[in-house]
Motif scaffolding. Structure first.
Motif, PDB file in Angstrom:
ATOM      1  N   ARG A 132       9.904   0.681  -8.454  1.00 25.57           N
ATOM      2  CA  ARG A 132       8.987   0.213  -9.492  1.00 25.57           C
ATOM      3  C   ARG A 132       9.305   0.865 -10.838  1.00 25.57           C
ATOM      4  O   ARG A 132       9.352   0.184 -11.872  1.00 25.57           O
ATOM      5  N   LYS A 163      -0.424   4.508  -9.451  1.00 28.72           N
ATOM      6  CA  LYS A 163       0.918   5.038  -9.266  1.00 28.72           C
ATOM      7  C   LYS A 163       1.231   5.348  -7.813  1.00 28.72           C
ATOM      8  O   LYS A 163       2.403   5.408  -7.420  1.00 28.72           O
ATOM      9  N   ARG A 221       0.660  -1.252  -6.152  1.00 28.35           N
ATOM     10  CA  ARG A 221      -0.476  -1.899  -6.796  1.00 28.35           C
ATOM     11  C   ARG A 221      -0.469  -1.611  -8.291  1.00 28.35           C
ATOM     12  O   ARG A 221      -0.209  -0.485  -8.718  1.00 28.35           O
ATOM     13  N   GLU A 222      -0.770  -2.638  -9.053  1.00 29.10           N
ATOM     14  CA  GLU A 222      -0.819  -2.487 -10.499  1.00 29.10           C
ATOM     15  C   GLU A 222      -1.926  -1.510 -10.872  1.00 29.10           C
ATOM     16  O   GLU A 222      -3.036  -1.568 -10.343  1.00 29.10           O
ATOM     17  N   GLY A 223      -1.599  -0.573 -11.754  1.00 33.18           N
ATOM     18  CA  GLY A 223      -2.581   0.386 -12.219  1.00 33.18           C
ATOM     19  C   GLY A 223      -2.782   1.581 -11.307  1.00 33.18           C
ATOM     20  O   GLY A 223      -3.636   2.432 -11.582  1.00 33.18           O
ATOM     21  N   GLU A 253       5.713  -4.592 -10.719  1.00 32.44           N
ATOM     22  CA  GLU A 253       4.793  -3.461 -10.616  1.00 32.44           C
ATOM     23  C   GLU A 253       3.857  -3.602  -9.424  1.00 32.44           C
ATOM     24  O   GLU A 253       3.535  -2.622  -8.755  1.00 32.44           O
ATOM     25  N   ALA A 254       3.419  -4.823  -9.146  1.00 33.32           N
ATOM     26  CA  ALA A 254       2.625  -5.103  -7.951  1.00 33.32           C
ATOM     27  C   ALA A 254       3.519  -5.847  -6.971  1.00 33.32           C
ATOM     28  O   ALA A 254       3.946  -6.972  -7.252  1.00 33.32           O
TER      29      ALA A 254
END
Length: 288
Positions: free
Chosen positions: A242, A276, A272-274, A249-250
């Motif tokens: 990523r 880390k 998962r987005e948002g 990102e997701a």
């Protein structure tokens, strides 16, 4: 074994006892000191074994579902081990039911969710916050020399990095599946480099498709030639992929490992987005 403690044997990242990565699991390790745990791990001969103790004060989690967990290879204690975490969670799930678990590891707090669908039990661990760092040119050259890989066998799309998600792994991309399959390395030389860089494994990766990868993990510092399925490295690789923009990102990634050892396993890596942190999911089965 010369212990009164019950030592379970589970495989992780496969629902077949002859697949995936076997681990020793001691669900109540109270009274065992470091030497005793190391002796159990060495006698089992698996890449790692897990030992549960009472949780530290303030860990949180549901009563009876929070623990301190320690991991030992046949040679030494390691800060975090993904496959032994999955094996332990599945063993607990069979005894106390599915749901949320919390493990205090040397690397940090690792939540695990145990679920069951269609008779198959799965465990999903959430890593500590990951990061990556550059590897020095001289260290990369030494790693390639120990592996007996010419630099031209590296996939230029996968820049060499050290990735961390609870333990440190050197990530190297193989240019072909044949290169990945042909693993015959200098055990002592690679072990020496890994100890100097504080690496747990070297994660060798070949990309089959956008979100499907094949991986192998030499593990000489643990006293074994190769780890059959490496949850900690899978988490580290997800973060690496990523961060370098190799995947969205997701994403949900599939990692196949152990095929070249005759112990096939599958690791699912969720980004998962948002967030880390990385989620690593696998099945498991009791051995014997």
């Amino acid at each position: 074994m010369t212990t009164t403690h019950e030592v379970l044997r589970y495989t992780a990242f496969s629902d077949d006892p002859v697949g995936g990565n076997p681990a020793g699991v001691v669900l109540d390790a109270s009274g065992l000191d470091d030497d005793a745990m190391l002796a159990i791990a060495a006698e089992l001969g698996y890449s790692e074994s897990a030992f549960l103790f009472a949780p530290p004060e303030g860990l949180g989690g549901e009563a009876g579902r929070a623990y301190t967990i320690r991991y030992f290879s046949p040679k030494a204690e390691v800060p975090f081990c993904g496959h032994a975490t999955v094996a332990t969670a599945i063993a607990l799930g069979e005894r106390i039911g599915t749901g949320d678990l919390v493990f205090a590891t040397r690397a940090g707090i690792v939540p695990v969710k145990v679920s069951e669908e269609g008779g198959t039990v799965r465990a999903t661990l959430t890593t500590v916050e990951p990061h990556t760092e550059a590897v020095a040119d001289a260290d990369l050259a030494e790693a390639l020399a120990a592996l007996d890989w010419p630099a031209t066998d590296l996939d230029p799309a996968f820049p060499p990095r050290i990735a961390f998600a609870g333990a440190r792994h050197l990530v190297l991309g193989a240019s072909t599946r044949a290169r990945l399959a042909d693993l015959a390395y200098d055990f002592a030389r690679l072990e020496s480099l890994m100890r100097r860089l504080d690496l747990t494994t070297v994660q060798l990766v070949w990309r089959e498709s956008e979100r499907v990868f094949h991986v192998r993990d030499p593990f000489p510092v643990g006293g074994v030639v190769e780890d059959p399925a490496t949850g900690a490295a899978a988490g580290a690789f997800g973060a690496y992929a990523r961060e370098l923009g190799l995947v969205p990102e997701a994403s949900v990634l599939t990692l196949h490992q152990g095929e070249d050892m005759g112990r096939p396993g599958m690791l699912t890596v969720e980004l998962r987005e948002g967030d880390k942190r990385v989620r690593v999911t696998g099945t498991g089965a009791r051995i014997g």
